[in-house]
Design a protein around this motif. Structure first.
Motif, mmCIF file in Angstrom:
data_model
loop_
_atom_site.group_PDB
_atom_site.id
_atom_site.type_symbol
_atom_site.label_atom_id
_atom_site.label_comp_id
_atom_site.label_asym_id
_atom_site.label_seq_id
_atom_site.Cartn_x
_atom_site.Cartn_y
_atom_site.Cartn_z
ATOM 1 N N ALA A 77 0.842 -1.196 0.000
ATOM 2 C CA ALA A 77 0.000 0.000 0.000
ATOM 3 C C ALA A 77 0.874 1.242 0.000
ATOM 4 N N VAL A 78 0.375 2.265 -0.675
ATOM 5 C CA VAL A 78 0.979 3.593 -0.630
ATOM 6 C C VAL A 78 -0.041 4.514 0.010
ATOM 7 N N VAL A 79 0.381 5.239 1.031
ATOM 8 C CA VAL A 79 -0.512 6.141 1.773
ATOM 9 C C VAL A 79 -0.141 7.576 1.433
ATOM 10 N N THR A 80 -1.147 8.372 1.151
ATOM 11 C CA THR A 80 -0.878 9.771 0.819
ATOM 12 C C THR A 80 -1.862 10.712 1.491
ATOM 13 N N ASP A 81 -1.363 11.876 1.841
ATOM 14 C CA ASP A 81 -2.180 13.009 2.214
ATOM 15 C C ASP A 81 -2.824 13.537 0.923
ATOM 16 N N PRO A 104 3.236 15.470 10.476
ATOM 17 C CA PRO A 104 2.331 14.481 11.067
ATOM 18 C C PRO A 104 1.727 13.511 10.049
ATOM 19 N N ASP A 105 1.904 13.776 8.747
ATOM 20 C CA ASP A 105 1.465 12.829 7.719
ATOM 21 C C ASP A 105 2.274 11.540 7.765
ATOM 22 N N PHE A 106 3.418 11.567 8.472
ATOM 23 C CA PHE A 106 4.348 10.453 8.402
ATOM 24 C C PHE A 106 4.490 9.652 9.688
ATOM 25 N N ASP A 107 4.514 10.310 10.821
ATOM 26 C CA ASP A 107 4.903 9.605 12.045
ATOM 27 C C ASP A 107 4.177 10.178 13.262
ATOM 28 N N LYS A 108 3.813 9.304 14.171
ATOM 29 C CA LYS A 108 3.097 9.722 15.385
ATOM 30 C C LYS A 108 3.953 10.600 16.296
ATOM 31 N N LEU A 109 5.265 10.595 16.104
ATOM 32 C CA LEU A 109 6.138 11.421 16.923
ATOM 33 C C LEU A 109 5.888 12.915 16.706
ATOM 34 N N TYR A 110 5.174 13.246 15.616
ATOM 35 C CA TYR A 110 4.847 14.646 15.346
ATOM 36 C C TYR A 110 3.449 15.022 15.849
ATOM 37 N N ASN A 122 1.057 -3.879 3.745
ATOM 38 C CA ASN A 122 2.387 -3.401 4.093
ATOM 39 C C ASN A 122 2.540 -2.012 3.475
ATOM 40 N N ILE A 123 2.590 -0.986 4.315
ATOM 41 C CA ILE A 123 2.752 0.383 3.814
ATOM 42 C C ILE A 123 4.214 0.601 3.452
ATOM 43 N N VAL A 124 4.477 0.772 2.174
ATOM 44 C CA VAL A 124 5.867 0.935 1.727
ATOM 45 C C VAL A 124 6.255 2.394 1.544
ATOM 46 N N LEU A 125 5.266 3.276 1.382
ATOM 47 C CA LEU A 125 5.549 4.696 1.198
ATOM 48 C C LEU A 125 4.446 5.528 1.830
ATOM 49 N N LEU A 126 4.847 6.671 2.395
ATOM 50 C CA LEU A 126 3.898 7.680 2.840
ATOM 51 C C LEU A 126 4.288 8.999 2.187
ATOM 52 N N CYS A 127 3.311 9.659 1.565
ATOM 53 C CA CYS A 127 3.554 10.929 0.889
ATOM 54 C C CYS A 127 2.764 12.031 1.584
ATOM 55 N N GLY A 129 12.992 10.471 2.077
ATOM 56 C CA GLY A 129 13.539 10.030 0.806
ATOM 57 C C GLY A 129 13.621 8.522 0.705
ATOM 58 N N SER A 130 13.317 7.823 1.796
ATOM 59 C CA SER A 130 13.300 6.365 1.805
ATOM 60 C C SER A 130 11.853 5.878 1.870
ATOM 61 N N LYS A 131 11.226 6.035 3.025
ATOM 62 C CA LYS A 131 9.815 5.666 3.185
ATOM 63 C C LYS A 131 8.927 6.904 3.213
ATOM 64 N N TYR A 132 9.490 8.028 3.655
ATOM 65 C CA TYR A 132 8.729 9.269 3.769
ATOM 66 C C TYR A 132 9.088 10.194 2.598
ATOM 67 N N ILE A 133 8.088 10.556 1.803
ATOM 68 C CA ILE A 133 8.292 11.436 0.652
ATOM 69 C C ILE A 133 7.585 12.762 0.932
ATOM 70 N N VAL A 134 8.364 13.846 1.062
ATOM 71 C CA VAL A 134 7.832 15.142 1.480
ATOM 72 C C VAL A 134 7.661 16.063 0.273
ATOM 73 N N LEU A 135 6.468 16.649 0.156
ATOM 74 C CA LEU A 135 6.176 17.642 -0.881
ATOM 75 C C LEU A 135 6.289 19.047 -0.291
ATOM 76 N N PRO A 136 6.705 20.035 -1.097
ATOM 77 C CA PRO A 136 6.865 21.402 -0.578
ATOM 78 C C PRO A 136 5.532 22.094 -0.343
ATOM 79 N N ASN A 137 5.410 22.770 0.783
ATOM 80 C CA ASN A 137 4.238 23.593 1.092
ATOM 81 C C ASN A 137 4.697 24.796 1.904
#
Length: 269
Positions: free
Chosen positions: A78-82, A200-206, A190-195, A227-235
């Motif tokens: 699975a790929v999860v995205t905001d 907070p889109d990526f990890d509960k630590l945020y 199995n979530i392989v990527l989060l975009c 750049g590995s599992k977490y892919i960040v877009l500019p905002n």
């Protein structure tokens, strides 16, 4: 005034002039915080550099997905995205509010999302369609509210986004943390990527509105994930980075925010 400043003020004056023409009353003097949001929206809409960063993010996402496909596990991928500023571009709403010296407002925001008028973020449709073609399931985890479901699905379907249906659109219910929704997906996938565009889109630590310093520390801690599992877009317009600057005090006036911005910005001596 240097050339860069001249261009900035010319753009802001032009936007304000256009707005005054459309309305019978001229806009109020734009505050620093909203002034910045006009400029941020203009960059998001016009700068090739913004598009390049988005393409870069989704090109990298495709490389990481291809790597994951070579090592299939017991669960489907699975790929999860905001959605906002990750798949859909809301800069027209942000610009319209800011040029009128107005901040975010839930009622007008929902009027905007109901129109299903967002364009897509560069690279997003291509990547998610590619992921689906390779057998990965796309899930959309967003903090839009339940009463925005119809408009959100309509907007996604307008661009033939994969898995744009009720089962794969996970809206906010209760608090804004996305962790419980990620855990639901992990039961069967199995979530392989989060975009996303907001940490907070990526990890509960945020979660739970950490301080600006804590956010920086967690980001250093998770450095290898980006750049590995977490892919960040500019905002550049909004997000928890802005909230942490203002200590998540949503009652601050634009003038108070201006003072905080100036006090926390480094200026050349």
């Amino acid at each position: 005034m240097n050339n860069r400043s001249s261009i900035l003020w010319f753009a802001l004056a032009l936007l304000s002039a256009c707005n005054t023409t459309k309305n019978s009353m001229p806009t109020a003097s734009i505050s620093t915080v909203n002034n910045g949001k006009v400029w941020s929206s203009l960059w998001q809409q016009r700068a090739a550099e913004y598009r390049a960063l988005c393409f870069q993010a989704y090109n990298l996402a495709q490389l990481r997905l291809d790597e994951a496909l070579k090592q299939p596990g017991s669960k489907p991928l699975a790929v999860v995205t905001d959605i906002d500023e990750t798949v859909l571009d809301n800069s027209p709403y942000d610009a319209q509010r800011a040029v009128n010296n107005l901040e975010y407002d839930t009622a007008t925001w929902k009027q905007w999302t109901a129109q299903a008028a967002c364009d897509t973020v560069a690279g997003a449709p291509g990547f998610f369609k590619y992921a689906a073609s390779k057998g990965a399931t796309v899930f959309y985890i967003t903090n839009r509210d339940e009463d925005e479901r119809t408009g959100t699905l309509k907007n996604l379907q307008r661009y033939q986004m994969p898995n744009a249906d009720d089962a794969h659109l996970l809206l906010k219910s209760g608090n804004s943390s996305k962790e419980s929704r990620r855990l639901e997906i992990l039961k069967n996938y199995n979530i392989v990527l989060l975009c996303g565009d907001n940490l907070p889109d990526f990890d509960k630590l945020y979660d739970n509105h950490p301080t600006e310093q804590s956010r920086a520390q967690v980001t250093t801690q998770l450095a290898r994930q980006f750049g590995s599992k977490y892919i960040v877009l500019p905002n550049p317009s909004y997000g928890d980075w802005e909230g942490s600057l203002f200590k998540f005090n949503y009652k601050l006036t634009p003038s108070q925010k201006d003072s905080i911005i100036k006090a926390n910005t480094r200026f050349a001596k």
